[in-house]
Design a protein around this motif. Sequence first.
Motif, PDB file in Angstrom:
ATOM      1  N   ASN A 229       0.830  -1.206   0.000  1.00 52.31           N
ATOM      2  CA  ASN A 229       0.000   0.000   0.000  1.00 52.31           C
ATOM      3  C   ASN A 229       0.866   1.258   0.000  1.00 52.31           C
ATOM      4  OD1 ASN A 229      -2.815  -0.725  -0.050  1.00 52.31           O
ATOM      5  ND2 ASN A 229      -2.585  -1.573   2.007  1.00 52.31           N
ATOM      6  N   VAL A 230       1.950   1.210   0.747  1.00 51.65           N
ATOM      7  CA  VAL A 230       2.891   2.337   0.769  1.00 51.65           C
ATOM      8  C   VAL A 230       3.495   2.536  -0.614  1.00 51.65           C
ATOM      9  CG1 VAL A 230       5.041   3.214   1.753  1.00 51.65           C
ATOM     10  CG2 VAL A 230       3.412   1.995   3.215  1.00 51.65           C
ATOM     11  N   CYS A 231       3.899   1.424  -1.247  1.00 51.54           N
ATOM     12  CA  CYS A 231       4.498   1.502  -2.586  1.00 51.54           C
ATOM     13  C   CYS A 231       3.501   2.061  -3.597  1.00 51.54           C
ATOM     14  CB  CYS A 231       4.961   0.115  -3.027  1.00 51.54           C
ATOM     15  SG  CYS A 231       6.270  -0.605  -2.012  1.00 51.54           S
ATOM     16  N   ILE A 232       2.260   1.589  -3.536  1.00 52.21           N
ATOM     17  CA  ILE A 232       1.231   2.031  -4.479  1.00 52.21           C
ATOM     18  C   ILE A 232       0.997   3.535  -4.358  1.00 52.21           C
ATOM     19  CG2 ILE A 232      -1.244   1.862  -5.006  1.00 52.21           C
ATOM     20  CD1 ILE A 232      -1.004  -1.120  -4.090  1.00 52.21           C
ATOM     21  N   TYR A 233       1.043   4.043  -3.148  1.00 57.81           N
ATOM     22  CA  TYR A 233       0.781   5.474  -2.913  1.00 57.81           C
ATOM     23  C   TYR A 233       2.001   6.337  -3.235  1.00 57.81           C
ATOM     24  CZ  TYR A 233      -0.522   9.763  -0.432  1.00 57.81           C
ATOM     25  OH  TYR A 233      -0.811  11.069  -0.107  1.00 57.81           O
ATOM     26  N   ARG A 234       3.194   5.859  -2.858  1.00 59.55           N
ATOM     27  CA  ARG A 234       4.367   6.734  -2.918  1.00 59.55           C
ATOM     28  C   ARG A 234       5.150   6.665  -4.220  1.00 59.55           C
ATOM     29  NH1 ARG A 234       7.208   6.596   3.102  1.00 59.55           N
ATOM     30  NH2 ARG A 234       5.310   6.986   4.334  1.00 59.55           N
ATOM     31  N   ILE A 235       5.229   5.515  -4.847  1.00 60.57           N
ATOM     32  CA  ILE A 235       6.062   5.398  -6.047  1.00 60.57           C
ATOM     33  C   ILE A 235       5.617   6.357  -7.145  1.00 60.57           C
ATOM     34  CG2 ILE A 235       6.662   3.858  -7.964  1.00 60.57           C
ATOM     35  CD1 ILE A 235       6.989   1.609  -5.948  1.00 60.57           C
ATOM     36  N   PRO A 236       4.314   6.431  -7.482  1.00 62.48           N
ATOM     37  CA  PRO A 236       3.917   7.384  -8.529  1.00 62.48           C
ATOM     38  C   PRO A 236       4.197   8.840  -8.148  1.00 62.48           C
ATOM     39  CG  PRO A 236       2.176   5.784  -8.150  1.00 62.48           C
ATOM     40  CD  PRO A 236       3.165   5.622  -7.032  1.00 62.48           C
ATOM     41  N   ALA A 237       4.201   9.122  -6.837  1.00 61.62           N
ATOM     42  CA  ALA A 237       4.456  10.487  -6.373  1.00 61.62           C
ATOM     43  C   ALA A 237       5.945  10.798  -6.276  1.00 61.62           C
ATOM     44  CB  ALA A 237       3.797  10.703  -5.011  1.00 61.62           C
ATOM     45  N   GLY A 238       6.794   9.801  -6.553  1.00 56.89           N
ATOM     46  CA  GLY A 238       8.231  10.011  -6.482  1.00 56.89           C
ATOM     47  C   GLY A 238       8.758  10.102  -5.066  1.00 56.89           C
ATOM     48  N   GLU A 239       8.008   9.567  -4.095  1.00 55.02           N
ATOM     49  CA  GLU A 239       8.416   9.629  -2.690  1.00 55.02           C
ATOM     50  C   GLU A 239       9.149   8.352  -2.298  1.00 55.02           C
ATOM     51  OE1 GLU A 239       5.040  10.367  -0.253  1.00 55.02           O
ATOM     52  OE2 GLU A 239       4.380  12.121  -1.367  1.00 55.02           O
ATOM     53  N   SER A 240       9.921   8.454  -1.236  1.00 51.67           N
ATOM     54  CA  SER A 240      10.631   7.302  -0.704  1.00 51.67           C
ATOM     55  C   SER A 240       9.639   6.315  -0.090  1.00 51.67           C
ATOM     56  CB  SER A 240      11.644   7.735   0.363  1.00 51.67           C
ATOM     57  OG  SER A 240      12.168   6.616   1.051  1.00 51.67           O
ATOM     58  N   ILE A 241       9.878   5.028  -0.316  1.00 57.39           N
ATOM     59  CA  ILE A 241       9.011   4.004   0.287  1.00 57.39           C
ATOM     60  C   ILE A 241       9.546   3.563   1.653  1.00 57.39           C
ATOM     61  CG2 ILE A 241       8.203   3.179  -1.948  1.00 57.39           C
ATOM     62  CD1 ILE A 241      10.174   0.843  -1.692  1.00 57.39           C
ATOM     63  N   VAL A 242      10.640   4.172   2.073  1.00 56.28           N
ATOM     64  CA  VAL A 242      11.263   3.807   3.346  1.00 56.28           C
ATOM     65  C   VAL A 242      10.960   4.827   4.438  1.00 56.28           C
ATOM     66  CG1 VAL A 242      13.435   3.299   4.515  1.00 56.28           C
ATOM     67  CG2 VAL A 242      13.098   2.588   2.127  1.00 56.28           C
TER      68      VAL A 242
ATOM     69  N   THR B 242      -0.659  -3.455 -10.649  1.00 60.40           N
ATOM     70  CA  THR B 242      -2.087  -3.391 -10.964  1.00 60.40           C
ATOM     71  C   THR B 242      -2.726  -2.127 -10.419  1.00 60.40           C
ATOM     72  OG1 THR B 242      -2.362  -5.794 -11.098  1.00 60.40           O
ATOM     73  CG2 THR B 242      -4.327  -4.496 -10.575  1.00 60.40           C
ATOM     74  N   PHE B 243      -2.507  -1.847  -9.157  1.00 61.10           N
ATOM     75  CA  PHE B 243      -3.192  -0.714  -8.544  1.00 61.10           C
ATOM     76  C   PHE B 243      -2.597   0.628  -8.982  1.00 61.10           C
ATOM     77  CE2 PHE B 243      -4.720  -4.127  -5.842  1.00 61.10           C
ATOM     78  CZ  PHE B 243      -6.055  -3.767  -5.693  1.00 61.10           C
ATOM     79  N   ILE B 244      -1.297   0.668  -9.250  1.00 54.79           N
ATOM     80  CA  ILE B 244      -0.717   1.905  -9.776  1.00 54.79           C
ATOM     81  C   ILE B 244      -1.264   2.182 -11.170  1.00 54.79           C
ATOM     82  CG2 ILE B 244       1.408   2.973 -10.631  1.00 54.79           C
ATOM     83  CD1 ILE B 244       2.892   1.791  -8.299  1.00 54.79           C
ATOM     84  N   ASP B 245      -1.376   1.148 -11.985  1.00 50.63           N
ATOM     85  CA  ASP B 245      -1.896   1.335 -13.338  1.00 50.63           C
ATOM     86  C   ASP B 245      -3.366   1.739 -13.311  1.00 50.63           C
ATOM     87  OD1 ASP B 245      -1.529   1.491 -16.041  1.00 50.63           O
ATOM     88  OD2 ASP B 245      -1.805  -0.635 -16.432  1.00 50.63           O
ATOM     89  N   LEU B 246      -4.130   1.183 -12.395  1.00 56.20           N
ATOM     90  CA  LEU B 246      -5.534   1.571 -12.260  1.00 56.20           C
ATOM     91  C   LEU B 246      -5.667   3.036 -11.858  1.00 56.20           C
ATOM     92  CD1 LEU B 246      -7.075  -1.541 -10.451  1.00 56.20           C
ATOM     93  CD2 LEU B 246      -7.564  -0.784 -12.784  1.00 56.20           C
ATOM     94  N   ASP B 247      -4.784   3.499 -10.982  1.00 56.35           N
ATOM     95  CA  ASP B 247      -4.863   4.875 -10.484  1.00 56.35           C
ATOM     96  C   ASP B 247      -4.313   5.899 -11.469  1.00 56.35           C
ATOM     97  OD1 ASP B 247      -6.042   4.135  -8.118  1.00 56.35           O
ATOM     98  OD2 ASP B 247      -4.186   4.118  -6.965  1.00 56.35           O
ATOM     99  N   HIS B 248      -3.195   5.557 -12.120  1.00 55.98           N
ATOM    100  CA  HIS B 248      -2.460   6.576 -12.878  1.00 55.98           C
ATOM    101  C   HIS B 248      -2.251   6.223 -14.345  1.00 55.98           C
ATOM    102  CE1 HIS B 248      -1.479   8.512  -9.025  1.00 55.98           C
ATOM    103  NE2 HIS B 248      -1.186   7.319  -8.567  1.00 55.98           N
TER     104      HIS B 248
END
Length: 260
Positions: free
Chosen positions: A24-37, A117-123
Amino acid sequence: MPPIYYLALGFAFTLGACIGSFLNVCIYRIPAGESIVSPPSRCPNCGAGIRWYQNIPILSYLLLGGKCASCKVRISPRYPLVEALTGLLFVLVLYYFGISWATPVYWLFVATLVVITFIDLDHQIIPDVISLPGIPIGFACSFAIPWISWSDSLLGILIGGGSLFLVAFVYELLTKKEGMGGGDIKLLAMLGAFLGWKAVLPIIFISSLLGSLVGVPVMLLKKADSKLAIPFGPFLAAGALIFLFWGRAIIHWYLSFFVT
């Protein structure tokens, strides 16, 4: 079945749900260019930090009534859905592949597909940061899977990426429009790396069938908007999962029509 069998499946679901929380963190942060850590998990509305006992997969969402403990704003039910889905996929992997090197490989594989899947659905994008490293990782993992040789994996990469590239090239040549995103091409190359070249055509067929079954009704509901963008990545991911768990049975069923 012995109790240890159910304990193993319970462990797989729990591990998958915990991994799903991270996804869930990855799905939210990766498209935003944020750190997942860092920073640690926080409420997207008020920014309040989420304490460990408020971050227990599925259970915390139920105990909090689906609301942030600080601002009381409703939390999307997709968070526990991703956790439960990942847990279920981990159970299926363990059920089908047992205690073997294939199990952690395919746990990694299904977790990657959930994020995509969820990143592609969102963005409507498939981030290169996921698919491109997934290609050499899938190739390296072929050395741990007895039924997929390194040559099967390499051919899977070439045929997977090459087939969709050819389709996209011909479509654009004929229509002067882009019909297939580069992310889908890289994703199918990654799927071929993990599953081998024999999986490529079944995945394309299954994903195209699923895409038609979903896309046509959606377009009709949207008043036949021919420009409606429906991401293909989730269908490729679904086709890959179907092949992973039931691919051999599907191939044997299909070949039975040609065997007398």
